[in-house]
Design a protein around this motif. Structure first.
Motif, PDB file in Angstrom:
ATOM      1  N   ARG A 573       0.829  -1.209   0.000  1.00  0.00           N
ATOM      2  CA  ARG A 573       0.000   0.000   0.000  1.00  0.00           C
ATOM      3  C   ARG A 573       0.862   1.256   0.000  1.00  0.00           C
ATOM      4  O   ARG A 573       0.533   2.253  -0.657  1.00  0.00           O
ATOM      5  N   ARG A 574       1.971   1.229   0.709  1.00  0.00           N
ATOM      6  CA  ARG A 574       2.853   2.394   0.737  1.00  0.00           C
ATOM      7  C   ARG A 574       3.512   2.617  -0.630  1.00  0.00           C
ATOM      8  O   ARG A 574       3.732   3.757  -1.044  1.00  0.00           O
ATOM      9  N   ARG A 575       3.821   1.534  -1.334  1.00  0.00           N
ATOM     10  CA  ARG A 575       4.385   1.674  -2.674  1.00  0.00           C
ATOM     11  C   ARG A 575       3.406   2.370  -3.611  1.00  0.00           C
ATOM     12  O   ARG A 575       3.797   3.193  -4.438  1.00  0.00           O
ATOM     13  N   PHE A 576       2.126   1.999  -3.510  1.00  0.00           N
ATOM     14  CA  PHE A 576       1.129   2.670  -4.338  1.00  0.00           C
ATOM     15  C   PHE A 576       1.174   4.182  -4.120  1.00  0.00           C
ATOM     16  O   PHE A 576       1.126   4.965  -5.072  1.00  0.00           O
ATOM     17  N   MET A 577       1.255   4.603  -2.848  1.00  0.00           N
ATOM     18  CA  MET A 577       1.278   6.047  -2.570  1.00  0.00           C
ATOM     19  C   MET A 577       2.479   6.707  -3.236  1.00  0.00           C
ATOM     20  O   MET A 577       2.379   7.816  -3.763  1.00  0.00           O
ATOM     21  N   LEU A 578       3.630   6.042  -3.220  1.00  0.00           N
ATOM     22  CA  LEU A 578       4.825   6.621  -3.828  1.00  0.00           C
ATOM     23  C   LEU A 578       4.679   6.781  -5.335  1.00  0.00           C
ATOM     24  O   LEU A 578       5.408   7.561  -5.951  1.00  0.00           O
ATOM     25  N   LEU A 579       3.756   6.064  -5.925  1.00  0.00           N
ATOM     26  CA  LEU A 579       3.476   6.204  -7.357  1.00  0.00           C
ATOM     27  C   LEU A 579       2.368   7.213  -7.624  1.00  0.00           C
ATOM     28  O   LEU A 579       1.932   7.370  -8.768  1.00  0.00           O
ATOM     29  N   GLY A 580       1.906   7.896  -6.570  1.00  0.00           N
ATOM     30  CA  GLY A 580       0.820   8.864  -6.747  1.00  0.00           C
ATOM     31  C   GLY A 580      -0.537   8.192  -6.855  1.00  0.00           C
ATOM     32  O   GLY A 580      -1.453   8.745  -7.475  1.00  0.00           O
ATOM     33  N   GLN A 581      -0.671   7.018  -6.246  1.00  0.00           N
ATOM     34  CA  GLN A 581      -1.887   6.222  -6.349  1.00  0.00           C
ATOM     35  C   GLN A 581      -2.246   5.660  -4.978  1.00  0.00           C
ATOM     36  O   GLN A 581      -1.542   5.880  -4.000  1.00  0.00           O
ATOM     37  N   THR A 582      -3.342   4.948  -4.937  1.00  0.00           N
ATOM     38  CA  THR A 582      -3.610   4.013  -3.839  1.00  0.00           C
ATOM     39  C   THR A 582      -4.143   2.744  -4.474  1.00  0.00           C
ATOM     40  O   THR A 582      -4.628   2.749  -5.624  1.00  0.00           O
ATOM     41  N   ALA A 583      -4.053   1.645  -3.749  1.00  0.00           N
ATOM     42  CA  ALA A 583      -4.644   0.407  -4.262  1.00  0.00           C
ATOM     43  C   ALA A 583      -6.126   0.611  -4.532  1.00  0.00           C
ATOM     44  O   ALA A 583      -6.668   0.137  -5.543  1.00  0.00           O
ATOM     45  N   ASP A 584      -6.799   1.359  -3.662  1.00  0.00           N
ATOM     46  CA  ASP A 584      -8.238   1.579  -3.829  1.00  0.00           C
ATOM     47  C   ASP A 584      -8.549   2.440  -5.047  1.00  0.00           C
ATOM     48  O   ASP A 584      -9.523   2.183  -5.762  1.00  0.00           O
ATOM     49  N   SER A 585      -7.763   3.464  -5.296  1.00  0.00           N
ATOM     50  CA  SER A 585      -8.051   4.320  -6.457  1.00  0.00           C
ATOM     51  C   SER A 585      -7.916   3.537  -7.753  1.00  0.00           C
ATOM     52  O   SER A 585      -8.680   3.745  -8.704  1.00  0.00           O
ATOM     53  N   MET A 586      -6.958   2.620  -7.804  1.00  0.00           N
ATOM     54  CA  MET A 586      -6.799   1.819  -9.013  1.00  0.00           C
ATOM     55  C   MET A 586      -7.875   0.743  -9.116  1.00  0.00           C
ATOM     56  O   MET A 586      -8.229   0.315 -10.219  1.00  0.00           O
ATOM     57  N   ARG A 587      -8.432   0.321  -8.000  1.00  0.00           N
ATOM     58  CA  ARG A 587      -9.569  -0.594  -8.053  1.00  0.00           C
ATOM     59  C   ARG A 587     -10.799   0.106  -8.618  1.00  0.00           C
ATOM     60  O   ARG A 587     -11.600  -0.502  -9.337  1.00  0.00           O
ATOM     61  N   VAL A 588     -10.977   1.363  -8.293  1.00  0.00           N
ATOM     62  CA  VAL A 588     -12.067   2.124  -8.897  1.00  0.00           C
ATOM     63  C   VAL A 588     -11.895   2.147 -10.411  1.00  0.00           C
ATOM     64  O   VAL A 588     -12.859   1.979 -11.173  1.00  0.00           O
ATOM     65  N   TYR A 589     -10.659   2.332 -10.858  1.00  0.00           N
ATOM     66  CA  TYR A 589     -10.393   2.322 -12.300  1.00  0.00           C
ATOM     67  C   TYR A 589     -10.739   0.959 -12.889  1.00  0.00           C
ATOM     68  O   TYR A 589     -11.328   0.871 -13.982  1.00  0.00           O
ATOM     69  N   ASP A 590     -10.393  -0.116 -12.194  1.00  0.00           N
ATOM     70  CA  ASP A 590     -10.736  -1.451 -12.684  1.00  0.00           C
ATOM     71  C   ASP A 590     -12.245  -1.613 -12.846  1.00  0.00           C
ATOM     72  O   ASP A 590     -12.716  -2.224 -13.812  1.00  0.00           O
ATOM     73  N   VAL A 591     -13.007  -1.078 -11.892  1.00  0.00           N
ATOM     74  CA  VAL A 591     -14.468  -1.162 -11.992  1.00  0.00           C
ATOM     75  C   VAL A 591     -14.959  -0.379 -13.203  1.00  0.00           C
ATOM     76  O   VAL A 591     -15.857  -0.825 -13.936  1.00  0.00           O
ATOM     77  N   ARG A 592     -14.378   0.791 -13.438  1.00  0.00           N
ATOM     78  CA  ARG A 592     -14.754   1.572 -14.628  1.00  0.00           C
ATOM     79  C   ARG A 592     -14.534   0.753 -15.902  1.00  0.00           C
ATOM     80  O   ARG A 592     -15.388   0.714 -16.793  1.00  0.00           O
ATOM     81  N   LEU A 593     -13.388   0.091 -15.983  1.00  0.00           N
ATOM     82  CA  LEU A 593     -13.097  -0.686 -17.184  1.00  0.00           C
ATOM     83  C   LEU A 593     -13.988  -1.924 -17.269  1.00  0.00           C
ATOM     84  O   LEU A 593     -14.356  -2.365 -18.367  1.00  0.00           O
ATOM     85  N   ALA A 594     -14.374  -2.475 -16.115  1.00  0.00           N
ATOM     86  CA  ALA A 594     -15.305  -3.605 -16.125  1.00  0.00           C
ATOM     87  C   ALA A 594     -16.668  -3.175 -16.654  1.00  0.00           C
ATOM     88  O   ALA A 594     -17.333  -3.944 -17.378  1.00  0.00           O
ATOM     89  N   ILE A 595     -17.094  -1.971 -16.314  1.00  0.00           N
ATOM     90  CA  ILE A 595     -18.354  -1.442 -16.848  1.00  0.00           C
ATOM     91  C   ILE A 595     -18.284  -1.366 -18.363  1.00  0.00           C
ATOM     92  O   ILE A 595     -19.215  -1.771 -19.079  1.00  0.00           O
ATOM     93  N   ARG A 596     -17.175  -0.885 -18.878  1.00  0.00           N
ATOM     94  CA  ARG A 596     -17.023  -0.765 -20.330  1.00  0.00           C
ATOM     95  C   ARG A 596     -16.963  -2.146 -20.986  1.00  0.00           C
ATOM     96  O   ARG A 596     -17.512  -2.353 -22.079  1.00  0.00           O
ATOM     97  N   ALA A 597     -16.264  -3.067 -20.318  1.00  0.00           N
ATOM     98  CA  ALA A 597     -16.192  -4.420 -20.866  1.00  0.00           C
ATOM     99  C   ALA A 597     -17.576  -5.055 -20.914  1.00  0.00           C
ATOM    100  O   ALA A 597     -17.953  -5.695 -21.913  1.00  0.00           O
ATOM    101  N   LEU A 598     -18.364  -4.884 -19.855  1.00  0.00           N
ATOM    102  CA  LEU A 598     -19.705  -5.456 -19.815  1.00  0.00           C
ATOM    103  C   LEU A 598     -20.564  -4.889 -20.940  1.00  0.00           C
ATOM    104  O   LEU A 598     -21.285  -5.626 -21.634  1.00  0.00           O
ATOM    105  N   ARG A 599     -20.472  -3.602 -21.155  1.00  0.00           N
ATOM    106  CA  ARG A 599     -21.272  -2.982 -22.213  1.00  0.00           C
ATOM    107  C   ARG A 599     -20.793  -3.376 -23.605  1.00  0.00           C
ATOM    108  O   ARG A 599     -21.540  -3.248 -24.582  1.00  0.00           O
ATOM    109  N   ALA A 600     -19.545  -3.843 -23.688  1.00  0.00           N
ATOM    110  CA  ALA A 600     -19.008  -4.252 -24.989  1.00  0.00           C
ATOM    111  C   ALA A 600     -19.371  -5.683 -25.344  1.00  0.00           C
ATOM    112  O   ALA A 600     -19.232  -6.093 -26.504  1.00  0.00           O
ATOM    113  N   VAL A 601     -19.832  -6.478 -24.356  1.00  0.00           N
ATOM    114  CA  VAL A 601     -20.284  -7.833 -24.651  1.00  0.00           C
ATOM    115  C   VAL A 601     -21.558  -7.744 -25.488  1.00  0.00           C
ATOM    116  O   VAL A 601     -22.467  -6.967 -25.175  1.00  0.00           O
TER     117      VAL A 601
END
Length: 709
Positions: A573-601
């Motif tokens: 988790r600390r490494r994520f912060m050093l990259l200007g991220q958090t594990a949670d913020s990137m999980r939100v991004y994953d959900v966004r892409l899952a929404i797009r993937a679902l709509r593309a099926v």
């Protein structure tokens, strides 16, 4: 409407609440793949940031056009933008210690009211006119006796003594954690205070402010030439030397010792594990550390380190120097930049001290004479202690609660105009300050193509068609989207499809539900796969209704879960912060892409889409809905009411909290919150009422019997 309400209750049975995520037996779960993926991701992201340092800077004009903004960014990442008001220092000298060549004044000042800084001021007895001054900032050295802290200034006293014996005024100040009043440096490191990231707080900012005010104090002293002030310190003090030299040009000469290395060392090589939180700014803008060094240019800077330092490795130190040298070259000032490497481990060696003394003499006194006197400790630590009794109004031990202000929302917006201003600002702030590290998107078509959506499995059982679609969220993360609906029902004719966002507990419940249908994908015994009763419940729901169900486990969950060792998870988790991220913020991004993937099926593009999640996963779903269009409804179960409790997004509490995000989503999506206490959601409920949104746009319902908070 009644049927839709019934649907949400049935959906809960698929991802029922699980009160305990892990058991002792679960520690045997094989997370090798997840660990490999996150390490590969860290390498890719580190390379991206490292390769971008000084992009577009070719001339001195290029650099100077950006330098002011870079300094502002650094101040912001330290929690110092806007800069706190310079309140009276209220300096107090509590006593002195005498040496034949100098006097030590035992003093304290307040960098802001109640934030006490204890220090020792070394003043030469023989002087003619104002003298150059050195601010010495201390590393992590604990000096305590019978439970009483004397402060790390007493450990590093030999530096102050040497400077005073050679014609300098030297102010040596305690740090927040290891001073006479002991605050906290290790909030995320070992106290679980992840809300520090959400608040945009790092104790590095406190140390930087204390240094700024130390310069104010030095300049107030008649013995000091305020135009000749240097800074040095080792380890933690080396890091604080970087902060103050980069943000305050009153520092005319700097020698940070063992206080900086490359982002690659910290993130990829794991040096972050040897450092507490005070060593880092909250890296909102995704900096590599040569940018900090460059902000000192063209002032004299000696980068000093040993060659066997395990937490500031040689290759990273050289990398910082080499890249910073580019900026010194633009100023034609390479004679003011030095790299000193001596033999030795991470220790305050004599060789390191001598070079620092030479550098200060050269640039603060124009003196290149031979160093003949060693730096030695001359006083018992107790003789340098400032307080006999600690002040009752100190804020040091709780400064993390107030240093960076959090947004306050007492009342909902009184008008649509006020709301429009609020929601526009929030969306901008979320993208710029909280989710800035999300991959940049050029256009929707290229993003869709980048998904590489592929069906990787299909089964029909008990009247249900269950398929698995793999998509690329962000290299190297290829995630599986599970999709189920009544067999023979064309997707485009479904009434709705519900995307369930899964945390680890939700994933394990889901895996046990469908594991019997895909035994090759759910072979891990720890997930208790193949629960026939749960599968029958799901199949009955889908065959009885014209609904689709989908499931997504974002990175670090389920198939991509990383280590269950708490210490390792903390450092991930600390490494994520050093990259200007958090594990949670990137999980939100994953959900966004899952929404797009679902709509593309095929067939699902125009079906009414609902999102659902429990616990922190509910919050991932909530924030994903803010940035994807046409989310019809959100069902959020046992969701945290504040980011103080999770999930963690950089800086989010500076702008809004979970109830405000609910209001933001509720403008466009119907929301059902399942919580035992509706009063916790007063803000979105009253916002909807105040602004005249449709009736029941946002509804809070009691948790069903048997569900857990």
């Amino acid at each position: 409407m009644r049927r839709l309400t019934h649907c949400s209750t049935l959906v809960l049975t698929v991802a029922a609440s699980v009160s305990t995520v892990w058991s002792q037996d679960d520690q045997q779960v094989d997370t090798t793949r997840g660990d490999q993926l996150v390490n590969e991701y860290f390498q890719l992201e580190t390379d991206r940031l490292t390769n971008a340092v000084f992009d577009g800077i070719h001339t001195l004009q290029d650099w100077e056009a950006r330098r002011g903004e870079y300094r502002r960014q650094l101040l912001e990442m330290l929690g110092l933008d806007p800069m706190p008001e310079k309140t009276p220092l209220e300096p107090v000298i509590t006593g002195t210690a005498e040496h034949e060549e100098f006097t030590v004044e035992k003093l304290h000042y307040q960098s802001r009211p109640g934030l006490y800084v204890t220090g020792n001021l070394y003043v030469p007895k023989k002087r003619e006119g104002p003298l150059p001054a050195v601010l010495y900032v201390c590393g992590h050295a604990r000096v305590k006796e019978d439970g009483v802290s004397f402060g790390n200034k007493t450990h590093y006293q030999h530096h102050g003594g040497w400077f005073a014996r050679h014609g300098y005024v030297c102010l040596t100040i305690d740090t927040l954690q290891l001073g006479e009043i002991e605050g906290i440096h290790h909030g995320t490191y070992n106290h679980g205070m992840w809300w520090w990231n959400s608040r945009g707080y790092s104790p590095a900012g406190v140390e930087a402010l204390n240094c700024i005010r130390a310069i104010d104090y030095l300049q107030s002293r008649p013995e000091v030439d305020g135009t000749r002030i240097g800074v040095t310190g080792r380890s933690g003090g080396g890091a604080y030397s970087w902060w103050i030299a980069a943000i305050d040009e009153r520092i005319t000469c700097a020698v940070p010792v063992a206080g900086i290395t490359s982002l690659d060392n910290h993130v990829v090589d794991g040096c972050v594990e040897g450092h507490c939180d005070c060593m880092y700014m909250v890296n909102t803008y995704g900096w590599d550390f040569p940018l900090v060094a460059a902000l000192v240019a063209p002032r004299p800077l000696l980068i000093s380190n040993t060659d066997k330092d395990g937490i500031f490795p040689l290759d990273g130190v050289v990398d910082v120097y080499t890249k910073a040298r580019r900026i010194y070259e633009l100023y034609d000032a390479t004679d003011r930049l030095g790299l000193q490497i001596t033999e030795g481990p991470h220790q305050d060696t004599q060789e390191l001290r001598v070079h620092a003394f030479v550098w200060m003499n050269r640039f603060l006194k124009k003196d290149d004479s031979l160093i003949e006197t060693p730096a030695t400790k001359l006083f018992p630590p107790a003789d340098l202690k400032v307080f006999d009794q600690l002040p009752g109004d100190e804020r040091n031990t709780a400064i993390h609660e107030e240093f960076v202000p959090r947004a306050q929302f007492d009342e909902p917006p009184a008008s649509t105009a006020i709301w429009e201003t609020l929601q526009t600002a929030w969306r901008s702030q979320l993208l710029e300050k909280c989710f800035r590290s999300w991959p940049q998107e050029t256009d929707p078509a290229s993003t869709l193509a980048g998904l590489s959506l592929t069906e990787t499995g299909r089964v029909a059982s008990d009247g249900v068609k269950l398929s698995v679609w793999r998509f690329t969220s962000q290299t190297p993360y290829e995630l599986d989207l599970f999709l189920a609906h009544k067999q023979g029902a064309p997707p485009e004719q479904l009434d709705l499809v519900v995307l369930n966002v899964l945390d680890q507990a939700g994933w394990e419940k889901f895996a046990s539900t469908v594991g019997g249908q895909f035994p090759d994908r759910f072979a891990n015994a720890a997930y208790n796969t193949g629960d026939v009763e749960q599968w029958n419940e799901l199949s009955q729901m889908l065959t009885s209704n014209n609904w689709g169900m989908a499931w997504i486990a974002p990175r670090g969950v389920g198939p991509t879960e990383w280590s269950r060792d708490e210490r390792k998870r903390t450092q991930i988790r600390r490494r994520f912060m050093l990259l200007g991220q958090t594990a949670d913020s990137m999980r939100v991004y994953d959900v966004r892409l899952a929404i797009r993937a679902l709509r593309a099926v095929g067939g699902f593009g125009d079906v009414s889409l609902w999102l659902q999640g429990e616990r922190e996963a509910a919050t991932w779903a909530l924030y994903a809905s803010l940035f994807e269009p046409d989310i019809a409804r959100l069902d959020l179960w046992s969701m945290p009411t504040s980011h103080r409790d999770g999930p963690t997004f950089l800086n989010v509490l500076r702008f809004l909290d979970v109830p405000q995000a609910v209001a933001l989503a509720g403008e466009n999506s119907r929301i059902r919150i399942y919580d035992a206490d509706a009063s916790l959601w007063r803000y979105p409920l009253e916002t909807a009422e105040q602004l005249g949104w449709p009736e029941k746009q946002i509804v809070v319902r009691a948790l069903p019997a048997g569900a857990t908070e």
